[in-house]
Scaffold this active site. Structure first.
Site, PDB file in Angstrom:
ATOM      1  CB  VAL A   1     -55.697  36.508  -1.068  1.00 23.20           C
ATOM      2  CG1 VAL A   1     -56.886  36.527  -2.009  1.00 23.20           C
ATOM      3  CG2 VAL A   1     -56.173  36.782   0.369  1.00 23.20           C
ATOM      4  CD  GLU A   2     -51.432  39.322   2.020  1.00 23.26           C
ATOM      5  OE1 GLU A   2     -50.872  38.849   3.023  1.00 23.26           O
ATOM      6  OE2 GLU A   2     -51.784  40.510   1.943  1.00 23.26           O
ATOM      7  N   GLY A   3     -50.798  33.852  -0.787  1.00 20.67           N
ATOM      8  CA  GLY A   3     -50.230  32.518  -0.621  1.00 20.67           C
ATOM      9  C   GLY A   3     -51.317  31.536  -0.264  1.00 20.67           C
TER      10      GLY A   3
ATOM     11  CB  SER B   1     -51.515  44.577   2.937  1.00 20.67           C
ATOM     12  OG  SER B   1     -50.904  43.311   3.032  1.00 20.67           O
TER      13      SER B   1
END
Length: 782
Positions: free
Chosen positions: A475-477, A185
């Site tokens: 996570v990731e926003g 990722s």
């Protein structure tokens, strides 16, 4: 206006003595003035456009450099069609995602299956890590190099393959899935592929592919979570000594947390703000966010401690550094990429967010569907499978229907990435709505299993998935921010056909460009208002769509809702201006509408691409009715809460001329959707293709699948016993107590009796839960 003026003037010319001639001349004059005003561009721009541009310039949202970079990152895809109010359906329905290659399919069938055999998730949770054998296999078989091209020693797989691998692993173990997905990722490999120098690629990519280097990416800080641009990690360009040489380099200090794989990482991808106070690079003092690769062995690096994220034992922890001096060559892409880190992150995140977390969420949903389809059949109360109770059917239908649309969206979105898109808005939708859906699915599954779901142990199939749900949400926003700020915030500017053009023209004081964009926008609003009203009166019947049948009806409703969405979005932007981005409950509802339209479109595509299989009809109906209803409710919520009540009253008749007509899935659809995954039918297996069934002797899913198979096989025998009781051939008694008299009276055969007893024993086994003695329990608690 000019034709009307001509009509009035012509009538007056040919009827000079008529009593109505003055009236017609009076009507012609204002129309001639308006025609000249709007028909002559130089005059229109001077008299109309210039004051409009000045007025709108004051209310347009002000964008920082980081916001502008985020807007410029990624691409616009199907989301633009939904914003248009008149979607081009062929763009998504005729879009053909790249299929898995034979090599990718072989990897799924062999290497992934072998990895799952090495991972006992209960054992992983007890020991706090994957086994050494699993770690070695992950590295040796290049699971960390899925996205790295073969030319650099990686697997070079597609986005769909990456997504499917993560989905399949996550049905078995969240810890193993996270360990595999993070290196593939947003991180060193992804950034190197797009921005690294040739030397950096040659040095690191082959080592990353086989796990000789274990990567992590350090972005989040105590004071910079969702607001990554507020990071305090800093680098200062200066002279210093590195490995005995005097060089121009960077002195770095950072304090990062929540960094996955940090405890074992050998290569740290680090994001920081770079300054050049002495202007050694010859440019600005504040260079901006920069990304660099820092080897773990670099003096001053602190790393190795672990966080405990919801007791899910993937490796995650902090990393710190104080006055760590490194060469400028450690910047990803070299010194020329100093200050370009934010752009790099935004561009890569647009693609990466489309893959990992939606895949992980889909894996959890598939597991829940497989488990509950079996458990709802074999668990009986009041002499009836619990899945047959209407109260239980509702959550089972939500589980099945949601899993159907989640997988549809996952595949379409991954396909878009394979086609070269970096869909910023679509990726945010995929991340948020998949992880939120997984939360609901797992919660429903826990409710259906009841006590068996809340007692941990080797028999438990859902507890660890439930335990890890908040991680994907965060996570990731973080999902709250993603929904209320990113999806519509970026979508309104990037996907709208005129908004960004107007803002840029006003910023540059380009009157001609603003004139073109503004009057195009006016026409756009009027067209969508009329389209929304007419289609609302007819239920979308007048919309032109390329499919018939149930898919066609859904597309027609979507066509209507798209026009309504575009109209409402413009109404919000027009009345709130720059303050709209602070009205997060409004933007959240607009994001809901946009996302659910995308979900519905993906479901139609899946159903059509699969050939409209009868086994999927119930899932299709549940998913599309849920999605359409959600869009309707979101738009109604916007109108109910729009601060400018006059605007809301004006918009409502165009959006809902006949009121709110759409309903959520009805009882018959719910019942059909739930029953489709009970009794071991093919629909349950088709809905969960990535769930690998363990051996029947293994507690948990393996034993549950075995009990289901034996129970389904004994349905006929159980029916014989019930009929014999009804006929008076056998006296009413518990099922197993009927076996002996049924044998004696030849109601059933010895083989049927044995199968019945085996099924009952298997059902009894799978409803048991684990228990532990005092010493064993203390050991479990560490």
């Amino acid at each position: 206006m000019l034709p009307l003026a001509a009509v009035f003037a012509t009538w007056a010319l040919y009827h000079p003595n008529s009593a109505t001639t003055p009236l017609f001349l009076a009507l012609a004059i204002p129309f001639l003035v308006l025609a000249a005003l709007f028909g002559l561009p130089p005059l229109r721009r001077a008299v109309v456009t210039a004051p409009v541009m000045r007025a709108l310039s004051r209310i347009f949202p002000k964008m920082s450099d980081t916001e502008r970079t985020a807007l410029d990152a990624g691409t616009v895809w199907w989301d633009a069609e939904l914003f248009s109010g008149k979607p081009n359906w062929s763009r998504i329905l005729e879009f053909t995602p790249k299929p898995l290659s034979p090599r990718e399919q072989s990897f799924l069938d062999h290497e992934v299956r072998e990895l799952l055999a090495l991972v006992d998730d209960y054992d992983v949770h007890q020991k706090g890590d994957l086994s050494p054998a699993a770690w070695d296999f992950i590295k040796k078989k290049k699971f960390m190099g899925i996205i790295i091209p073969e030319s650099y020693g990686g697997l070079g797989f597609s986005a769909l393959a990456n997504s499917t691998i993560v989905t399949r692993i996550s049905t078995h173990s969240t810890t193993a899935a996270v360990t595999v997905m993070v290196p593939n990722s947003l991180g060193p490999a992804e950034l190197l592929l797009h921005y690294g120098t040739d030397e950096q690629k040659k040095t690191y990519l082959p080592r990353l592919a086989v796990g000789d280097e274990v990567p992590c990416f350090a972005l989040t800080e105590p004071h910079a979570g969702s607001d990554a641009g507020g990071m305090q990690a800093v680098g200062v360009v200066c002279k210093g000594t590195f490995q005995g040489r005097e060089i121009t380099g960077m002195r770095l200090s950072w304090d990062k947390r929540y960094i996955t794989l940090a405890p074992v990482a050998t290569l740290i991808g680090l994001a920081f703000k770079l300054r050049d106070p002495e202007r050694l690079l010859g440019g600005e003092v504040e260079l901006g966010i920069t990304c660099a690769l820092i080897p773990r062995s670099t003096p001053g690096v602190e790393i190795g401690e672990r966080h405990d994220p919801m007791s899910t034992p993937f490796l995650n922890g902090p990393t710190r550094g104080k006055d760590v001096f490194v060469p400028l060559e450690f910047i990803i892409g070299g010194a020329k990429m100093a200050g370009q880190g934010w752009r790099m992150l935004m561009e890569c995140l647009s693609a990466g967010r489309s893959i990992s977390l939606p895949a992980n969420a889909c894996g959890g949903a598939q597991l829940a569907t497989r488990v509950i389809g079996a458990y709802g059949t074999v668990r009986e109360q009041f002499n009836l499978s619990i899945g047959r109770f209407e109260g239980v059917e509702a959550p089972i239908a939500r589980i099945a229907g949601t899993t159907y649309w989640m997988n549809a969206m996952r595949k379409v979105t991954a396909g878009a990435v394979d086609a070269g898109e970096k869909p910023a808005v679509i990726s945010a939708i995929a991340k948020h709505w998949s992880t939120e859906a997984a939360r609901r699915v797992i919660a429903d599954a826990m409710d259906v299993q009841g006590g068996a779901a809340i007692c941990k142990g080797p028999r438990n199939t859902l507890a660890y998935a439930y335990q890890g749900i908040p991680i994907g949400i965060t996570v990731e926003g973080a999902n709250i921010l993603t929904r209320t700020m990113i999806v519509f915030g970026q979508g309104a500017i990037r996907c709208h056909p005129f908004a960004f053009q107007e803002m840029e023209a006003a910023r540059k004081k380009d009157l001609a460009a603003f004139d073109t964009a503004f009057f195009g926008h006016v026409n756009f609003v009027l067209r969508n208002g009329a389209r929304s009203f007419v289609l609302g009166l007819t239920g979308g019947a007048l919309a032109s769509v390329p499919k018939g049948g149930e898919s066609g009806r859904v597309l027609k409703e979507l066509a209507r809702l798209s026009a309504s969405f575009a109209l409402v979005a413009d109404g919000c932007m027009g009345t709130l201006g720059g303050s709209l981005k602070r009205k997060e409950m409004i933007t959240g509802r607009l994001a809901d509408a946009l996302a659910w339209m995308y979900v519905a479109a993906c479901v139609v595509k899946r159903f059509e691409d699969d050939g409209r299989p009868k086994r999927d009809e119930a899932f299709f109906r549940w998913s599309t009715r849920e999605a359409l209803w959600q869009v309707q409710e979101a738009l109604a919520g916007v109108l109910d809460n729009l601060p400018n009540r006059m605007a809301a009253m004006t918009l409502r008749p165009a959006v809902f001329p006949l009121g709110k007509r759409l309903c959520p899935p009805g009882d018959r659809v719910v019942a059909a959707c739930a029953r489709a995954i009970l009794d071991g039918g093919e629909a349950r297996l088709a809905l969960t293709p990535d769930v690998a069934t363990p051996e029947a002797t293994k507690p948990g899913l393996g034993a549950l699948e075995n009990a289901l198979a034996l129970t389904v096989a004994s349905h006929g025998t159980r029916e014989k016993l019930r009929n014999a009781v009804k006929a008076g051939t056998l006296e009413r008694a518990a099922e197993l107590d009927l076996v002996a008299p049924a044998l004696a009276k030849k109601v059933i055969s010895p083989d049927e009796a044995n199968a019945l007893r085996a099924a009952a024993a298997a059902r009894d086994d799978v409803i048991q839960v684990d228990s532990f003695g005092p010493e064993a329990y203390r050991a479990l608690r560490g």
